[in-house]
Each structure stands twice: as C-alpha cells, then as structure tokens.
Design a protein around this motif. Structure first.
Motif, mmCIF file in Angstrom:
data_model
loop_
_atom_site.group_PDB
_atom_site.id
_atom_site.type_symbol
_atom_site.label_atom_id
_atom_site.label_comp_id
_atom_site.label_asym_id
_atom_site.label_seq_id
_atom_site.Cartn_x
_atom_site.Cartn_y
_atom_site.Cartn_z
ATOM 1 N N LEU A 62 0.829 -1.204 0.000
ATOM 2 C CA LEU A 62 0.000 0.000 0.000
ATOM 3 C C LEU A 62 0.862 1.252 0.000
ATOM 4 O O LEU A 62 0.517 2.260 -0.639
ATOM 5 C CB LEU A 62 -0.947 -0.009 1.193
ATOM 6 C CG LEU A 62 -2.022 -1.103 1.154
ATOM 7 C CD1 LEU A 62 -2.802 -1.145 2.459
ATOM 8 C CD2 LEU A 62 -2.976 -0.903 -0.032
ATOM 9 N N ALA A 63 2.000 1.211 0.676
ATOM 10 C CA ALA A 63 2.906 2.366 0.660
ATOM 11 C C ALA A 63 3.441 2.604 -0.742
ATOM 12 O O ALA A 63 3.555 3.751 -1.199
ATOM 13 C CB ALA A 63 4.057 2.146 1.641
ATOM 14 N N ALA A 64 3.771 1.530 -1.452
ATOM 15 C CA ALA A 64 4.266 1.673 -2.819
ATOM 16 C C ALA A 64 3.188 2.214 -3.741
ATOM 17 O O ALA A 64 3.442 3.079 -4.593
ATOM 18 C CB ALA A 64 4.781 0.330 -3.328
ATOM 19 N N ILE A 65 1.963 1.735 -3.586
ATOM 20 C CA ILE A 65 0.871 2.205 -4.434
ATOM 21 C C ILE A 65 0.526 3.656 -4.116
ATOM 22 O O ILE A 65 0.359 4.484 -5.026
ATOM 23 C CB ILE A 65 -0.359 1.285 -4.274
ATOM 24 C CG1 ILE A 65 -0.074 -0.075 -4.909
ATOM 25 C CG2 ILE A 65 -1.603 1.925 -4.889
ATOM 26 C CD1 ILE A 65 -1.121 -1.124 -4.622
ATOM 27 N N ASP A 66 0.445 3.983 -2.832
ATOM 28 C CA ASP A 66 0.084 5.347 -2.446
ATOM 29 C C ASP A 66 1.185 6.348 -2.778
ATOM 30 O O ASP A 66 0.908 7.541 -2.935
ATOM 31 C CB ASP A 66 -0.207 5.410 -0.943
ATOM 32 C CG ASP A 66 -1.476 4.659 -0.560
ATOM 33 O OD1 ASP A 66 -2.309 4.413 -1.458
ATOM 34 O OD2 ASP A 66 -1.636 4.326 0.629
ATOM 35 N N GLY A 67 2.433 5.858 -2.883
ATOM 36 C CA GLY A 67 3.554 6.748 -3.157
ATOM 37 C C GLY A 67 3.892 6.809 -4.629
ATOM 38 O O GLY A 67 3.234 7.502 -5.416
ATOM 39 N N PRO A 68 4.937 6.103 -5.065
ATOM 40 C CA PRO A 68 5.438 6.270 -6.433
ATOM 41 C C PRO A 68 4.478 5.811 -7.522
ATOM 42 O O PRO A 68 4.423 6.417 -8.589
ATOM 43 C CB PRO A 68 6.718 5.430 -6.448
ATOM 44 C CG PRO A 68 6.539 4.438 -5.355
ATOM 45 C CD PRO A 68 5.773 5.156 -4.291
ATOM 46 N N ILE A 69 3.728 4.740 -7.280
ATOM 47 C CA ILE A 69 2.858 4.232 -8.343
ATOM 48 C C ILE A 69 1.736 5.218 -8.639
ATOM 49 O O ILE A 69 1.474 5.575 -9.800
ATOM 50 C CB ILE A 69 2.317 2.838 -7.979
ATOM 51 C CG1 ILE A 69 3.465 1.820 -8.009
ATOM 52 C CG2 ILE A 69 1.195 2.420 -8.920
ATOM 53 C CD1 ILE A 69 3.099 0.427 -7.537
ATOM 54 N N ALA A 70 1.068 5.700 -7.598
ATOM 55 C CA ALA A 70 -0.013 6.671 -7.804
ATOM 56 C C ALA A 70 0.514 7.943 -8.448
ATOM 57 O O ALA A 70 -0.117 8.507 -9.353
ATOM 58 C CB ALA A 70 -0.701 6.979 -6.481
ATOM 59 N N ALA A 71 1.687 8.405 -7.991
ATOM 60 C CA ALA A 71 2.251 9.636 -8.555
ATOM 61 C C ALA A 71 2.577 9.468 -10.030
ATOM 62 O O ALA A 71 2.304 10.356 -10.853
ATOM 63 C CB ALA A 71 3.499 10.030 -7.773
ATOM 64 N N ALA A 72 3.154 8.326 -10.398
ATOM 65 C CA ALA A 72 3.536 8.100 -11.788
ATOM 66 C C ALA A 72 2.320 7.983 -12.694
ATOM 67 O O ALA A 72 2.300 8.526 -13.804
ATOM 68 C CB ALA A 72 4.396 6.846 -11.890
ATOM 69 N N ILE A 73 1.301 7.285 -12.233
ATOM 70 C CA ILE A 73 0.102 7.136 -13.062
ATOM 71 C C ILE A 73 -0.623 8.468 -13.203
ATOM 72 O O ILE A 73 -1.104 8.827 -14.294
ATOM 73 C CB ILE A 73 -0.815 6.046 -12.481
ATOM 74 C CG1 ILE A 73 -0.159 4.668 -12.663
ATOM 75 C CG2 ILE A 73 -2.198 6.067 -13.149
ATOM 76 C CD1 ILE A 73 -0.883 3.535 -12.005
ATOM 77 N N THR A 74 -0.700 9.223 -12.134
ATOM 78 C CA THR A 74 -1.324 10.545 -12.210
ATOM 79 C C THR A 74 -0.588 11.427 -13.208
ATOM 80 O O THR A 74 -1.199 12.126 -14.024
ATOM 81 C CB THR A 74 -1.340 11.205 -10.826
ATOM 82 O OG1 THR A 74 -2.092 10.382 -9.918
ATOM 83 C CG2 THR A 74 -1.975 12.589 -10.889
ATOM 84 N N ASP A 75 0.739 11.381 -13.178
ATOM 85 C CA ASP A 75 1.536 12.175 -14.103
ATOM 86 C C ASP A 75 1.350 11.700 -15.545
ATOM 87 O O ASP A 75 1.310 12.513 -16.474
ATOM 88 C CB ASP A 75 3.008 12.101 -13.702
ATOM 89 C CG ASP A 75 3.884 13.003 -14.561
ATOM 90 O OD1 ASP A 75 3.678 14.218 -14.529
ATOM 91 O OD2 ASP A 75 4.765 12.479 -15.263
ATOM 92 N N PHE A 76 1.227 10.396 -15.740
ATOM 93 C CA PHE A 76 1.048 9.838 -17.082
ATOM 94 C C PHE A 76 -0.333 10.173 -17.653
ATOM 95 O O PHE A 76 -0.493 10.328 -18.865
ATOM 96 C CB PHE A 76 1.249 8.323 -17.040
ATOM 97 C CG PHE A 76 1.248 7.656 -18.381
ATOM 98 C CD1 PHE A 76 2.313 7.819 -19.254
ATOM 99 C CD2 PHE A 76 0.185 6.850 -18.775
ATOM 100 C CE1 PHE A 76 2.323 7.194 -20.499
ATOM 101 C CE2 PHE A 76 0.187 6.228 -20.010
ATOM 102 C CZ PHE A 76 1.258 6.399 -20.874
ATOM 103 N N ASP A 77 -1.339 10.261 -16.783
ATOM 104 C CA ASP A 77 -2.697 10.666 -17.157
ATOM 105 C C ASP A 77 -3.286 9.760 -18.235
ATOM 106 O O ASP A 77 -3.593 10.187 -19.354
ATOM 107 C CB ASP A 77 -2.698 12.128 -17.641
ATOM 108 C CG ASP A 77 -4.104 12.701 -17.761
ATOM 109 O OD1 ASP A 77 -5.025 12.181 -17.105
ATOM 110 O OD2 ASP A 77 -4.276 13.658 -18.549
ATOM 111 N N PRO A 78 -3.501 8.474 -17.908
ATOM 112 C CA PRO A 78 -3.973 7.531 -18.932
ATOM 113 C C PRO A 78 -5.453 7.719 -19.262
ATOM 114 O O PRO A 78 -6.239 8.241 -18.456
ATOM 115 C CB PRO A 78 -3.748 6.175 -18.263
ATOM 116 C CG PRO A 78 -3.917 6.462 -16.798
ATOM 117 C CD PRO A 78 -3.313 7.830 -16.602
#
Length: 343
Positions: A222-238
C-alpha cells in the motif's frame, strides 16, 4: 462487477499436477455464487490479426499448429493441449471485452473483470513462457489504442501479480503510449523487473518496477501504491487503466513468499478505482495468477464486493503509534536503492 468468462477457457488443461488448472476458474465461479450483483459475459475470441498486433505472427501460427498436433510441453513450465489455442484466443478476447466495456462507460458496480485463462503477462513477442501463450492485457491495451472510436492515446497497466510481468514490460518497453508498473517479489521467476528497468527510446520513464523482498505484506504494498505508483500514473494521465490482477502474492498462495492478506486486494482495488476516477480513466481488470484455490476465490470475491459497495478495511498501524509507513520506509526495509517517488 461484470465478469468476462468462457467455458472454452476450462478446456486448456495442462495436467492434474500443474498449478495453472481449470479449477482456478471453477473455484472463482463457485465462490461468486454467494455474491450479489455478479454478471457473466462471454466475448468473441480474438482473431489472428488482433493477436498479431503485439505478437509475432509466425510465433502465433506455431502455437496454433502445436495445439492442432496435440500439444505437449512447450517449455518445462508451459504446457498445451489441443484446446489451448482456442482457450488462449478466448482469454485474450475477454481481456479486449473488458477494455472495450470500460471505455464504453462501464464503471462502479458494472466494472469489468476478465477471468480468462491461460494467463498472459509472461508471454513475450515471439515466445510462450510461465504458463502464458498470449499476453492478454497487452492485446487489450493495443486493441484500445488501435480503435479510433475509443479516443485512447495512453494506457497504464498495473501488474500486482507476485511475478514480474516481463512479457508486458518487453512489449511496451520502447513505447511512450503505454505506462507499465509491476510490484512483485524480488528474485522470483522470471528474475526480471529491477528498479533500473525504466524503459528506453520513446518509452523512457514509462516503466516502473517495485520489487519487494520476501515477507513484504499489506503495509509495504500500500505504501508503494500510495507513493510512487499513484504519482507516476497521475503524471502519465492515462485514458485507460488496466490491472493485471494476479492473486499469488497472497500469504497462503503455495508459490509465493509475499504476505498479502485477502483484504489487501480490496484495498488495492479501491486505490485503482480512485486513481481511475482522479485521472478520468476507464478501469478494467484482467486475471493473471493465483494458485491457492480458496484464497484466489476469496480474493476475487472481495474485489467484487469492493465494487458492490463494501468499504475496504485499512490495516492497523504496524508501529502502534498511528503512523503509516512512507515509501521511504519501504525503500529502507527492502533494500531498494532507487528513489522511485522522485523519478
């Protein structure tokens, strides 16, 4: 949820001792009998042209011929029977159905989940491996990108199977229109998925791997998802968010040393729903691994319940001090020396 399903997928039977058994789908269906709001949809199988959008045509034809001749062991892990080719086409077709359904507006209680098999995320451009012949989620991503009616420019794929999705990564590694992230057990088959595998050429920085040490559990994921994964996907804007939903990171799965609870799959699904809402992306799930029949069925059922209105239960604070671990804590605990959240 809507579940994409085909009886044809049961006909792929690699043997009674093989972990990727037709009983996986039977167990899921049996468990979902007890749940409200379950709908099953059968989709058309993919044709060769659609499969060849991500796979080498000669490879696909060799798989078809291998099955026509009765199948056998493609490699030490990956076996086929006569019916495997049709099952693989249906499994990929169900994944395309899930993508299509979500892009046409299915969400909430109608969120699509493809439960086809054989699974797909290890299949590379011109070879089968790791129980996989056709990369279902990759075919679905390319299907969405190729159909102008859906107006899809970017697809994100989150792979939470305990094994690294090497095939999916390889297929899109030099592409800028697909973001792929995998959270998996470090060192487990197929041995790929290091943090420094980030993409190349047009795909630079569109791959993110988060390998976890054996013993990691809900807090770390959950820490990985809430941190870098969520940030990267938000930035990618799929425009479309696809989940390679393996359930073999469960603490009771027979081939995993990751320690996820059943509740973790509800929590991760809820995070994916939130990410899809925040980025205005369509959301669909595609089944990958999961080999403990009871925990596989329970976990899929809990994903369904999450979309049917059940509120996931957050884990208690590990320290007892009311603080959740940050991703920096995860980096320290799991010997990850690349600060993914600063990429």
């Amino acid at each position: 949820m809507q579940f994409g399903y085909s009886e044809t997928c049961l006909a792929h039977d690699p043997g009674s001792r093989h972990p990727e058994s037709p009983d996986r789908l039977r167990a899921i269906r049996e468990r979902l009998k007890k749940k409200h709001g379950v709908e099953y949809v059968e989709a058309d199988p993919c044709d060769l042209e659609t499969l060849a959008s991500v796979h080498d045509r000669e490879y696909l034809e060799s798989v078809r011929e291998f099955c026509v001749q009765g199948g056998g062991s493609w490699d030490p892990d990956t076996a086929a029977v006569t019916e495997t080719w049709d099952a693989a086409r249906h499994s990929a077709g169900l994944a395309c159905w899930a993508a299509e359904e979500s892009l046409e507006g299915a969400s909430g209680r109608e969120t699509p989940f493809s439960i086809g098999r054989p699974p797909g995320h290890h299949a590379v451009f011109d070879d089968a491996m790791g129980f996989c012949f056709v990369n279902n989620v990759a075919v679905a991503a390319q299907y969405a990108l190729d159909h102008d009616a859906y107006d899809v420019d970017r697809v994100a794929i989150v792979d939470w199977d305990v094994h690294h999705g090497n095939g999916t990564q390889d297929l899109f590694y030099d592409r800028g229109d697909v973001f792929f992230t995998s959270i998996h057990e470090k060192g487990l088959y197929p041995g790929t998925g290091a943090v420094d595998e980030t993409g190349e050429d047009d795909g630079e920085e569109t791959t993110m791997n988060v390998p976890m040490q054996a013993g990691a559990g809900d807090y770390e994921y959950l820490a990985a998802i809430d941190g870098p994964i969520a940030a990267a996907i938000t930035d990618f804007d799929p425009d479309l968010l696809l989940i390679s939903a393996g359930f073999d990171a469960h603490r009771h799965d027979p081939i995993s040393r990751i320690r996820l609870s059943t509740e973790a799959y509800a929590l991760m699904s809820d995070r994916m729903r939130t990410l899809a809402n925040e980025t205005d992306a369509a959301l669909a799930f595609v089944l990958e691994g999961g080999y403990g029949l009871d925990v596989l069925a329970d976990s899929v059922a809990l994903v369904h319940e999450t979309f049917d209105g059940r509120e996931p239960i957050e884990p208690d604070d590990k320290s007892g001090e009311g603080e959740k671990p940050t991703f920096d804590d995860v980096l320290d605990a799991h010997d990850l020396d690349v600060e993914l959240d600063e990429r």
